[in-house]
Design a protein around this motif. Structure first.
Motif, PDB file in Angstrom:
ATOM      1  N   TRP A 129      45.467  32.137  33.827  1.00 52.83           N
ATOM      2  CA  TRP A 129      45.751  31.606  35.156  1.00 52.83           C
ATOM      3  C   TRP A 129      45.971  32.710  36.182  1.00 52.83           C
ATOM      4  CZ3 TRP A 129      50.446  33.127  36.911  1.00 52.83           C
ATOM      5  CH2 TRP A 129      51.420  33.446  35.973  1.00 52.83           C
ATOM      6  N   VAL A 130      46.128  33.961  35.715  1.00 60.58           N
ATOM      7  CA  VAL A 130      46.272  35.093  36.632  1.00 60.58           C
ATOM      8  C   VAL A 130      44.904  35.682  36.963  1.00 60.58           C
ATOM      9  CG1 VAL A 130      47.185  37.438  36.896  1.00 60.58           C
ATOM     10  CG2 VAL A 130      48.590  35.665  35.835  1.00 60.58           C
ATOM     11  N   THR A 131      44.109  35.951  35.943  1.00 58.03           N
ATOM     12  CA  THR A 131      42.818  36.603  36.157  1.00 58.03           C
ATOM     13  C   THR A 131      41.672  35.620  36.355  1.00 58.03           C
ATOM     14  OG1 THR A 131      42.465  36.751  33.765  1.00 58.03           O
ATOM     15  CG2 THR A 131      43.477  38.660  34.849  1.00 58.03           C
ATOM     16  N   GLY A 132      41.761  34.458  35.740  1.00 51.23           N
ATOM     17  CA  GLY A 132      40.676  33.475  35.792  1.00 51.23           C
ATOM     18  C   GLY A 132      40.251  33.031  37.173  1.00 51.23           C
ATOM     19  N   PRO A 133      41.205  32.732  38.084  1.00 49.59           N
ATOM     20  CA  PRO A 133      40.786  32.249  39.404  1.00 49.59           C
ATOM     21  C   PRO A 133      39.949  33.239  40.203  1.00 49.59           C
ATOM     22  CG  PRO A 133      43.102  31.766  39.020  1.00 49.59           C
ATOM     23  CD  PRO A 133      42.645  32.653  37.894  1.00 49.59           C
ATOM     24  N   PHE A 134      39.995  34.500  39.826  1.00 53.09           N
ATOM     25  CA  PHE A 134      39.273  35.515  40.599  1.00 53.09           C
ATOM     26  C   PHE A 134      38.259  36.260  39.732  1.00 53.09           C
ATOM     27  CE2 PHE A 134      43.698  35.131  42.099  1.00 53.09           C
ATOM     28  CZ  PHE A 134      43.427  34.403  43.243  1.00 53.09           C
ATOM     29  N   GLU A 135      37.859  35.656  38.600  1.00 52.03           N
ATOM     30  CA  GLU A 135      37.043  36.379  37.638  1.00 52.03           C
ATOM     31  C   GLU A 135      35.669  36.792  38.164  1.00 52.03           C
ATOM     32  OE1 GLU A 135      35.666  34.355  34.054  1.00 52.03           O
ATOM     33  OE2 GLU A 135      36.342  32.495  34.965  1.00 52.03           O
ATOM     34  N   ASP A 136      35.103  36.085  39.073  1.00 52.62           N
ATOM     35  CA  ASP A 136      33.802  36.460  39.641  1.00 52.62           C
ATOM     36  C   ASP A 136      33.851  36.333  41.156  1.00 52.62           C
ATOM     37  OD1 ASP A 136      32.324  37.132  37.288  1.00 52.62           O
ATOM     38  OD2 ASP A 136      32.267  34.995  36.796  1.00 52.62           O
ATOM     39  N   GLU A 137      34.878  36.889  41.751  1.00 51.98           N
ATOM     40  CA  GLU A 137      35.110  36.735  43.180  1.00 51.98           C
ATOM     41  C   GLU A 137      35.351  38.083  43.855  1.00 51.98           C
ATOM     42  OE1 GLU A 137      34.705  33.964  44.668  1.00 51.98           O
ATOM     43  OE2 GLU A 137      34.914  32.462  43.075  1.00 51.98           O
ATOM     44  N   ARG A 191      43.110  28.363  44.410  1.00 55.64           N
ATOM     45  CA  ARG A 191      43.254  29.353  43.340  1.00 55.64           C
ATOM     46  C   ARG A 191      44.481  30.239  43.536  1.00 55.64           C
ATOM     47  NH1 ARG A 191      37.078  31.218  41.916  1.00 55.64           N
ATOM     48  NH2 ARG A 191      36.389  29.175  41.200  1.00 55.64           N
ATOM     49  N   SER A 192      44.753  30.674  44.755  1.00 54.89           N
ATOM     50  CA  SER A 192      45.945  31.492  44.980  1.00 54.89           C
ATOM     51  C   SER A 192      47.201  30.654  44.769  1.00 54.89           C
ATOM     52  CB  SER A 192      45.930  32.121  46.370  1.00 54.89           C
ATOM     53  OG  SER A 192      45.930  31.146  47.387  1.00 54.89           O
ATOM     54  N   GLY A 193      47.140  29.367  45.103  1.00 59.49           N
ATOM     55  CA  GLY A 193      48.259  28.466  44.832  1.00 59.49           C
ATOM     56  C   GLY A 193      48.525  28.332  43.344  1.00 59.49           C
ATOM     57  N   MET A 194      47.463  28.305  42.551  1.00 63.97           N
ATOM     58  CA  MET A 194      47.610  28.232  41.103  1.00 63.97           C
ATOM     59  C   MET A 194      48.324  29.472  40.575  1.00 63.97           C
ATOM     60  SD  MET A 194      44.659  27.490  38.267  1.00 63.97           S
ATOM     61  CE  MET A 194      44.012  29.120  38.033  1.00 63.97           C
ATOM     62  N   VAL A 195      47.960  30.635  41.090  1.00 62.47           N
ATOM     63  CA  VAL A 195      48.605  31.879  40.669  1.00 62.47           C
ATOM     64  C   VAL A 195      50.076  31.873  41.080  1.00 62.47           C
ATOM     65  CG1 VAL A 195      48.670  34.382  41.010  1.00 62.47           C
ATOM     66  CG2 VAL A 195      46.486  33.221  40.629  1.00 62.47           C
ATOM     67  N   ARG A 196      50.355  31.507  42.328  1.00 64.64           N
ATOM     68  CA  ARG A 196      51.755  31.462  42.785  1.00 64.64           C
ATOM     69  C   ARG A 196      52.570  30.460  41.969  1.00 64.64           C
ATOM     70  NH1 ARG A 196      49.258  31.990  47.769  1.00 64.64           N
ATOM     71  NH2 ARG A 196      49.475  29.775  48.219  1.00 64.64           N
ATOM     72  N   LYS A 234      37.233  41.509  35.291  1.00 58.56           N
ATOM     73  CA  LYS A 234      37.428  42.953  35.414  1.00 58.56           C
ATOM     74  C   LYS A 234      37.009  43.406  36.807  1.00 58.56           C
ATOM     75  CE  LYS A 234      37.020  44.075  30.576  1.00 58.56           C
ATOM     76  NZ  LYS A 234      36.998  42.925  29.814  1.00 58.56           N
ATOM     77  N   ILE A 235      37.606  44.495  37.259  1.00 56.12           N
ATOM     78  CA  ILE A 235      37.247  45.055  38.558  1.00 56.12           C
ATOM     79  C   ILE A 235      36.013  45.918  38.371  1.00 56.12           C
ATOM     80  CG2 ILE A 235      37.974  46.588  40.417  1.00 56.12           C
ATOM     81  CD1 ILE A 235      40.882  45.727  39.771  1.00 56.12           C
ATOM     82  N   VAL A 236      34.971  45.642  39.161  1.00 55.61           N
ATOM     83  CA  VAL A 236      33.725  46.386  39.037  1.00 55.61           C
ATOM     84  C   VAL A 236      33.404  47.218  40.277  1.00 55.61           C
ATOM     85  CG1 VAL A 236      32.684  44.848  37.322  1.00 55.61           C
ATOM     86  CG2 VAL A 236      32.318  44.410  39.763  1.00 55.61           C
ATOM     87  N   GLN A 237      34.092  46.952  41.404  1.00 57.15           N
ATOM     88  CA  GLN A 237      33.781  47.732  42.597  1.00 57.15           C
ATOM     89  C   GLN A 237      34.943  47.721  43.579  1.00 57.15           C
ATOM     90  OE1 GLN A 237      30.035  46.882  44.426  1.00 57.15           O
ATOM     91  NE2 GLN A 237      30.554  47.923  46.318  1.00 57.15           N
ATOM     92  N   LEU A 297      40.653  51.474  35.495  1.00 57.21           N
ATOM     93  CA  LEU A 297      40.090  51.674  34.162  1.00 57.21           C
ATOM     94  C   LEU A 297      41.070  51.175  33.105  1.00 57.21           C
ATOM     95  CD1 LEU A 297      38.523  55.206  34.724  1.00 57.21           C
ATOM     96  CD2 LEU A 297      37.391  52.969  34.836  1.00 57.21           C
ATOM     97  N   THR A 298      42.362  51.426  33.312  1.00 52.38           N
ATOM     98  CA  THR A 298      43.395  50.926  32.406  1.00 52.38           C
ATOM     99  C   THR A 298      43.498  49.412  32.511  1.00 52.38           C
ATOM    100  OG1 THR A 298      44.621  52.989  32.602  1.00 52.38           O
ATOM    101  CG2 THR A 298      45.843  51.073  31.803  1.00 52.38           C
ATOM    102  N   TYR A 299      43.518  48.899  33.748  1.00 49.57           N
ATOM    103  CA  TYR A 299      43.597  47.445  33.965  1.00 49.57           C
ATOM    104  C   TYR A 299      42.449  46.746  33.246  1.00 49.57           C
ATOM    105  CZ  TYR A 299      42.901  42.973  36.257  1.00 49.57           C
ATOM    106  OH  TYR A 299      42.704  41.643  36.491  1.00 49.57           O
ATOM    107  N   ASN A 300      41.241  47.250  33.392  1.00 53.26           N
ATOM    108  CA  ASN A 300      40.079  46.598  32.799  1.00 53.26           C
ATOM    109  C   ASN A 300      40.170  46.538  31.277  1.00 53.26           C
ATOM    110  OD1 ASN A 300      38.928  45.955  35.228  1.00 53.26           O
ATOM    111  ND2 ASN A 300      37.460  47.638  35.212  1.00 53.26           N
TER     112      ASN A 300
END
Length: 164
Positions: A60-68, A148-153, A91-94, A48-51
């Protein structure tokens, strides 16, 4: 309908509206140990705080996983807890205590690191340190996940090189 019953009904409707407006964060439990349940619900509360702050994190941290979907493997003395995390609009939804089918990446860490990030005054820096010392790993499960994980790293490495 009596006034107290109307008040309870109105409160129930307000609560349902707030849950829907908040994205309907869902936690689906499997057969978990008490320690795993405690960790899962602590993560839910932290989410809830993260969201609230997800939009302030670098894209570049959140974007690669925004709907994954991502599987988080958390090792502990009890074994390995697999938590499926579904993101939508960064955001984390589940959470799913059984993991997600076909996740884009798998993140592996230990329960101490998860707890350390959650209690940190600077969780992003704590996460970066865990990536540096190898207590958190990110592995792509398909070509898109590898990229995408390579982009984050790469982004984390660049921040370290530039001492940001």
């Amino acid at each position: 309908m009596t006034p107290p019953l109307r008040a309870v009904f109105a409160l129930l409707l307000v609560a349902l509206t707030l849950v829907t407006a908040a994205g309907g964060l869902v936690v689906d439990n499997a057969d978990l140990t008490p320690a795993e349940v405690k960790l899962l619900f602590a993560m839910r509360e932290y989410t809830l705080t993260y969201n609230e702050y997800a939009d302030r994190l670098p894209g570049w941290v959140t974007g690669p996983f925004e709907d994954e979907k991502v599987n988080l493997y958390v090792t502990s003395p009890d074994g390995v807890l697999v938590i499926g995390i579904t993101f939508h609009d960064r955001k984390i939804v589940q959470f799913d205590a059984k993991g997600c089918p076909d996740p884009i990446v798998t993140v592996t860490t230990d329960s101490g690191t998860v707890e350390g990030v959650m209690v940190s005054d600077r969780p992003f820096d704590t996460f970066r340190a865990a990536m540096r010392n190898g207590t958190v790993t990110i592995e792509g499960n398909n070509l898109l996940g590898v990229l995408r994980s390579g982009m984050v790293r790469f982004g984390l490495w660049t921040m370290d090189v530039l001492r940001l």
